[in-house]
Design a protein around this motif. Structure first.
Motif, PDB file in Angstrom:
ATOM      1  N   SER A  94       0.830  -1.201   0.000  1.00  0.00           N
ATOM      2  CA  SER A  94       0.000   0.000   0.000  1.00  0.00           C
ATOM      3  C   SER A  94       0.867   1.255   0.000  1.00  0.00           C
ATOM      4  CB  SER A  94      -0.917  -0.001   1.219  1.00  0.00           C
ATOM      5  OG  SER A  94      -1.656   1.186   1.280  1.00  0.00           O
ATOM      6  N   ARG A  95       1.926   1.267   0.823  1.00  0.00           N
ATOM      7  CA  ARG A  95       2.836   2.416   0.852  1.00  0.00           C
ATOM      8  C   ARG A  95       3.542   2.590  -0.493  1.00  0.00           C
ATOM      9  NH1 ARG A  95       3.715   0.576   6.156  1.00  0.00           N
ATOM     10  NH2 ARG A  95       5.500  -0.666   5.524  1.00  0.00           N
ATOM     11  N   ALA A 100       4.233   5.491  -5.515  1.00  0.00           N
ATOM     12  CA  ALA A 100       4.269   5.470  -6.979  1.00  0.00           C
ATOM     13  C   ALA A 100       3.245   6.441  -7.546  1.00  0.00           C
ATOM     14  CB  ALA A 100       4.015   4.061  -7.496  1.00  0.00           C
ATOM     15  N   ALA A 101       2.064   6.502  -6.927  1.00  0.00           N
ATOM     16  CA  ALA A 101       1.040   7.424  -7.390  1.00  0.00           C
ATOM     17  C   ALA A 101       1.467   8.862  -7.155  1.00  0.00           C
ATOM     18  CB  ALA A 101      -0.278   7.135  -6.682  1.00  0.00           C
ATOM     19  N   ALA A 102       2.148   9.120  -6.044  1.00  0.00           N
ATOM     20  CA  ALA A 102       2.605  10.481  -5.749  1.00  0.00           C
ATOM     21  C   ALA A 102       3.671  10.918  -6.741  1.00  0.00           C
ATOM     22  CB  ALA A 102       3.136  10.565  -4.325  1.00  0.00           C
ATOM     23  N   SER A 112      -8.021   1.688   2.914  1.00  0.00           N
ATOM     24  CA  SER A 112      -7.193   1.157   3.993  1.00  0.00           C
ATOM     25  C   SER A 112      -6.954  -0.313   3.722  1.00  0.00           C
ATOM     26  CB  SER A 112      -7.888   1.354   5.340  1.00  0.00           C
ATOM     27  OG  SER A 112      -9.127   0.696   5.348  1.00  0.00           O
ATOM     28  N   ILE A 113      -5.712  -0.704   3.824  1.00  0.00           N
ATOM     29  CA  ILE A 113      -5.333  -2.090   3.602  1.00  0.00           C
ATOM     30  C   ILE A 113      -4.650  -2.573   4.868  1.00  0.00           C
ATOM     31  CG2 ILE A 113      -3.894  -3.655   2.268  1.00  0.00           C
ATOM     32  CD1 ILE A 113      -4.210  -1.836  -0.101  1.00  0.00           C
ATOM     33  N   GLY A 114      -4.975  -3.752   5.273  1.00  0.00           N
ATOM     34  CA  GLY A 114      -4.323  -4.330   6.434  1.00  0.00           C
ATOM     35  C   GLY A 114      -5.266  -4.450   7.598  1.00  0.00           C
ATOM     36  N   PHE A 115      -4.984  -5.412   8.434  1.00  0.00           N
ATOM     37  CA  PHE A 115      -5.836  -5.673   9.578  1.00  0.00           C
ATOM     38  C   PHE A 115      -5.678  -4.597  10.645  1.00  0.00           C
ATOM     39  CE2 PHE A 115      -5.127  -9.932   7.753  1.00  0.00           C
ATOM     40  CZ  PHE A 115      -6.434 -10.207   7.435  1.00  0.00           C
ATOM     41  N   GLY A 116      -4.495  -4.034  10.754  1.00  0.00           N
ATOM     42  CA  GLY A 116      -4.272  -3.004  11.753  1.00  0.00           C
ATOM     43  C   GLY A 116      -5.134  -1.784  11.494  1.00  0.00           C
TER      44      GLY A 116
END
Length: 124
Positions: A94-95, A100-102, A112-116
């Motif tokens: 995700s980061r 890459a998009a930036a 949001s990706i991830g369980f946290g």
């Protein structure tokens, strides 16, 4: 002198005793089946509710006593570690996608990706 018979007729005459024997056997089997005084097989009903509950309780007791708690805890620990590693990989991806998009100047939809992150959403 033997008359000249066509081959299909000779083959049919040769098979006639066999066909008659098979018909005789089928007739005997039908007569025997008709003479039987047996009832059709009984279809067993499902076990009564008490027996089913007793069986479920027994299965649960076997599961509790058969698998040691240390093995269950070890499995839970390993699964938790594996899920943590997967979460870290998803966060890293995700980061990287955000970076890459930036760099390319594209706007990414907020996600949001991830369980946290999901856990933080539920707490809020």
């Amino acid at each position: 002198m033997i008359p000249d018979l066509p081959p299909p007729l000779v083959a049919a005459l040769a098979d006639t005793p066999l066909v008659l024997a098979l018909l005789w056997i089928v007739m005997l089997l039908r007569r025997d089946l008709a003479a039987r005084n047996e009832l059709p097989p009984i279809v067993h009903a499902p076990p009564p509710r008490e027996e089913r509950d007793d069986l479920a309780a027994f299965k649960l007791e076997v599961a509790r006593t058969y698998v040691p708690l240390t093995l269950i805890r070890d499995l839970d620990h390993r699964l938790t570690q594996q899920l943590g590693r997967l979460e870290a990989k998803l966060d890293e991806v995700s980061r990287a996608a955000t970076a890459a998009a930036a760099v390319s100047g594209q706007a990414l939809p907020s996600r949001s990706i991830g369980f946290g992150l999901r856990a933080k959403e539920h707490e809020a």
